[in-house]
Each structure stands twice: as structure tokens, then as C-alpha cells.
Motif scaffolding. Structure first.
Motif, PDB file in Angstrom:
ATOM      1  N   ARG A  13       2.572   8.267  14.638  1.00 25.06           N
ATOM      2  CA  ARG A  13       3.845   8.195  15.342  1.00 25.06           C
ATOM      3  C   ARG A  13       4.989   7.808  14.398  1.00 25.06           C
ATOM      4  O   ARG A  13       6.131   8.091  14.672  1.00 25.06           O
ATOM      5  CB  ARG A  13       3.737   7.220  16.503  1.00 25.06           C
ATOM      6  CG  ARG A  13       2.777   7.754  17.565  1.00 25.06           C
ATOM      7  CD  ARG A  13       2.713   6.871  18.777  1.00 25.06           C
ATOM      8  NE  ARG A  13       3.920   6.852  19.568  1.00 25.06           N
ATOM      9  CZ  ARG A  13       4.315   7.787  20.419  1.00 25.06           C
ATOM     10  NH1 ARG A  13       3.592   8.876  20.565  1.00 25.06           N
ATOM     11  NH2 ARG A  13       5.415   7.651  21.123  1.00 25.06           N
ATOM     12  N   THR A  15       6.176   8.151  10.399  1.00 21.33           N
ATOM     13  CA  THR A  15       5.922   8.829   9.132  1.00 21.33           C
ATOM     14  C   THR A  15       7.073   8.517   8.189  1.00 21.33           C
ATOM     15  O   THR A  15       8.211   8.385   8.625  1.00 21.33           O
ATOM     16  CB  THR A  15       5.824  10.356   9.366  1.00 21.33           C
ATOM     17  OG1 THR A  15       4.779  10.608  10.301  1.00 21.33           O
ATOM     18  CG2 THR A  15       5.544  11.101   8.081  1.00 21.33           C
ATOM     19  N   LEU A  22      10.532   8.920   9.911  1.00 17.40           N
ATOM     20  CA  LEU A  22      10.395   9.912  10.978  1.00 17.40           C
ATOM     21  C   LEU A  22       9.584   9.267  12.096  1.00 17.40           C
ATOM     22  O   LEU A  22       8.476   8.805  11.871  1.00 17.40           O
ATOM     23  CB  LEU A  22       9.670  11.160  10.439  1.00 17.40           C
ATOM     24  CG  LEU A  22      10.232  11.734   9.139  1.00 17.40           C
ATOM     25  CD1 LEU A  22       9.323  12.841   8.614  1.00 17.40           C
ATOM     26  CD2 LEU A  22      11.642  12.239   9.328  1.00 17.40           C
ATOM     27  N   ARG A  23      10.142   9.264  13.305  1.00 25.24           N
ATOM     28  CA  ARG A  23       9.483   8.610  14.441  1.00 25.24           C
ATOM     29  C   ARG A  23       9.810   9.355  15.722  1.00 25.24           C
ATOM     30  O   ARG A  23      10.807  10.097  15.773  1.00 25.24           O
ATOM     31  CB  ARG A  23       9.929   7.162  14.541  1.00 25.24           C
ATOM     32  CG  ARG A  23      11.423   7.047  14.730  1.00 25.24           C
ATOM     33  CD  ARG A  23      11.875   5.666  15.126  1.00 25.24           C
ATOM     34  NE  ARG A  23      13.316   5.565  15.114  1.00 25.24           N
ATOM     35  CZ  ARG A  23      14.127   6.108  16.026  1.00 25.24           C
ATOM     36  NH1 ARG A  23      13.639   6.793  17.034  1.00 25.24           N
ATOM     37  NH2 ARG A  23      15.437   5.953  15.939  1.00 25.24           N
ATOM     38  N   PRO A  24       9.004   9.151  16.772  1.00 29.72           N
ATOM     39  CA  PRO A  24       9.360   9.784  18.048  1.00 29.72           C
ATOM     40  C   PRO A  24      10.728   9.295  18.516  1.00 29.72           C
ATOM     41  O   PRO A  24      11.091   8.138  18.286  1.00 29.72           O
ATOM     42  CB  PRO A  24       8.264   9.304  19.003  1.00 29.72           C
ATOM     43  CG  PRO A  24       7.115   8.959  18.125  1.00 29.72           C
ATOM     44  CD  PRO A  24       7.730   8.430  16.853  1.00 29.72           C
ATOM     45  N   TRP A  63       6.338  14.211  23.196  1.00 29.58           N
ATOM     46  CA  TRP A  63       5.558  13.141  22.552  1.00 29.58           C
ATOM     47  C   TRP A  63       4.622  12.484  23.556  1.00 29.58           C
ATOM     48  O   TRP A  63       3.472  12.179  23.230  1.00 29.58           O
ATOM     49  CB  TRP A  63       6.487  12.113  21.909  1.00 29.58           C
ATOM     50  CG  TRP A  63       6.907  12.518  20.537  1.00 29.58           C
ATOM     51  CD1 TRP A  63       8.075  13.129  20.178  1.00 29.58           C
ATOM     52  CD2 TRP A  63       6.152  12.379  19.336  1.00 29.58           C
ATOM     53  NE1 TRP A  63       8.095  13.371  18.833  1.00 29.58           N
ATOM     54  CE2 TRP A  63       6.929  12.913  18.281  1.00 29.58           C
ATOM     55  CE3 TRP A  63       4.906  11.842  19.049  1.00 29.58           C
ATOM     56  CZ2 TRP A  63       6.484  12.925  16.964  1.00 29.58           C
ATOM     57  CZ3 TRP A  63       4.469  11.861  17.728  1.00 29.58           C
ATOM     58  CH2 TRP A  63       5.243  12.394  16.710  1.00 29.58           C
ATOM     59  N   TRP A  71      10.892  14.617  15.596  1.00 29.16           N
ATOM     60  CA  TRP A  71      11.125  13.221  15.277  1.00 29.16           C
ATOM     61  C   TRP A  71      12.609  12.871  15.366  1.00 29.16           C
ATOM     62  O   TRP A  71      13.466  13.734  15.211  1.00 29.16           O
ATOM     63  CB  TRP A  71      10.720  12.930  13.831  1.00 29.16           C
ATOM     64  CG  TRP A  71       9.291  13.006  13.492  1.00 29.16           C
ATOM     65  CD1 TRP A  71       8.268  12.235  13.970  1.00 29.16           C
ATOM     66  CD2 TRP A  71       8.683  13.879  12.522  1.00 29.16           C
ATOM     67  NE1 TRP A  71       7.087  12.577  13.369  1.00 29.16           N
ATOM     68  CE2 TRP A  71       7.317  13.594  12.475  1.00 29.16           C
ATOM     69  CE3 TRP A  71       9.182  14.873  11.693  1.00 29.16           C
ATOM     70  CZ2 TRP A  71       6.429  14.241  11.633  1.00 29.16           C
ATOM     71  CZ3 TRP A  71       8.300  15.544  10.857  1.00 29.16           C
ATOM     72  CH2 TRP A  71       6.948  15.231  10.829  1.00 29.16           C
ATOM     73  N   GLY A  88      11.439  18.485  13.587  1.00 28.42           N
ATOM     74  CA  GLY A  88       9.998  18.456  13.459  1.00 28.42           C
ATOM     75  C   GLY A  88       9.371  19.591  14.230  1.00 28.42           C
ATOM     76  O   GLY A  88       9.982  20.638  14.446  1.00 28.42           O
TER      77      GLY A  88
END
Length: 142
Positions: A13, A15, A22-24, A63, A71, A88
Motif C-alpha cells: 500500500r 511504495t 506512492l500511496r492509496p 483500492w 496512487w 498508477g
């Protein structure tokens, strides 16, 4: 091309790339998303599909449903700025066939610095190395 929804392996979740986190996307990213919607430079690249104003919630839903989606992109060395864009992978269809789609949208103040390329390389690595996709598609506005 891509395994059914239920067989997606767990995707991290959170990165990191050399310069990006990078995230939701979260509800707190709505301000950045609103800024994207109001930016004339971004609006000229609108490619159709779901209304831009609906996409943030759509991505959050992806997600939740798939464990995969675009992301929220933030600068690692300036986390207080919050998201500077979104991008993404997501599942979709092209001409009725299942496809893995790549997209990105960045605030125009952050264009020309390689952030979209850096995020896209992370997304492609995820697609081919972890998800074992055979292709990734991107749709561009004319």
C-alpha cells in the motif's frame, strides 16, 4: 492478459521511489484533486471516461475492492506539501477486453521534473514483476 480480480497478489500500500512516496489516495487528498480540476493546463488533457470530479472516490473504491488503483503521489523530501498528483494502475476494459491501465495527473507546477516518468516506472515494475501482466495500456487525449 491479466488474472481475474480475485487473484491479484497483495500490493504494497505504500511504495517509495528515489523522490516519491506512492500511496492509496485518502479523503485528505481532495484539496489536491480540486486543484487539478481547476487547473486549465490539466483540463485540456481530459480524456473522457468518468467525470474527473468522480475519479478520486472511484480510485479509493478500487483500492478497497481490488487492493490496486492509482496512487496519491507525494514528494519524499517535502511530505508537508501533501499529494502533488495521482497515478498508477487500475483494471479496466479496452474494446471490451480486460486491460491493466496506466494513468497519471499532476499539478502543473510539478510538470517537467520527471515525476510522472518516475511514478510510471514504479507502476510498470509492479505490473510486470508482481502482477505478471503481459501488457499495460494507456489512453491519451487527442
Amino acid at each position: 492478459m491479466l488474472a481475474p480480480l480475485f487473484s491479484i497478489p497483495a500490493v504494497e500500500r505504500l511504495t517509495h521511489t528515489p523522490r516519491l512516496t506512492l500511496r492509496p489516495p485518502a479523503a485528505a487528498d481532495a484539496r489536491t484533486f480540486r486543484d487539478l480540476l481547476c487547473d486549465p493546463a490539466n483540463r485540456r488533457f481530459e480524456s473522457g471516461g468518468p467525470a474527473m470530479s468522480e475519479r478520486l472516490e472511484q480510485w479509493r473504491g478500487l483500492w478497497a475492492r481490488d487492493g490496486l488503483g492509482p496512487w496519491a503521489v507525494a514528494l519524499r523530501e517535502q511530505p508537508s506539501l501533501g499529494a502533488i498528483g495521482f497515478g498508477g494502475l487500475s483494471r479496466g476494459r479496452i474494446c471490451g477486453a480486460p486491460a491493466l491501465l496506466l494513468e497519471f495527473h499532476f499539478l502543473s507546477d510539478h510538470w517537467g521534473q520527471g515525476y510522472a516518468a518516475e511514478m510510471s516506472l514504479a507502476a510498470l515494475a509492479l505490473a510486470f514483476d508482481s502482477l505478471h501482466a503481459t501488457s499495460v495500456q494507456a489512453l491519451l487525449a487527442p
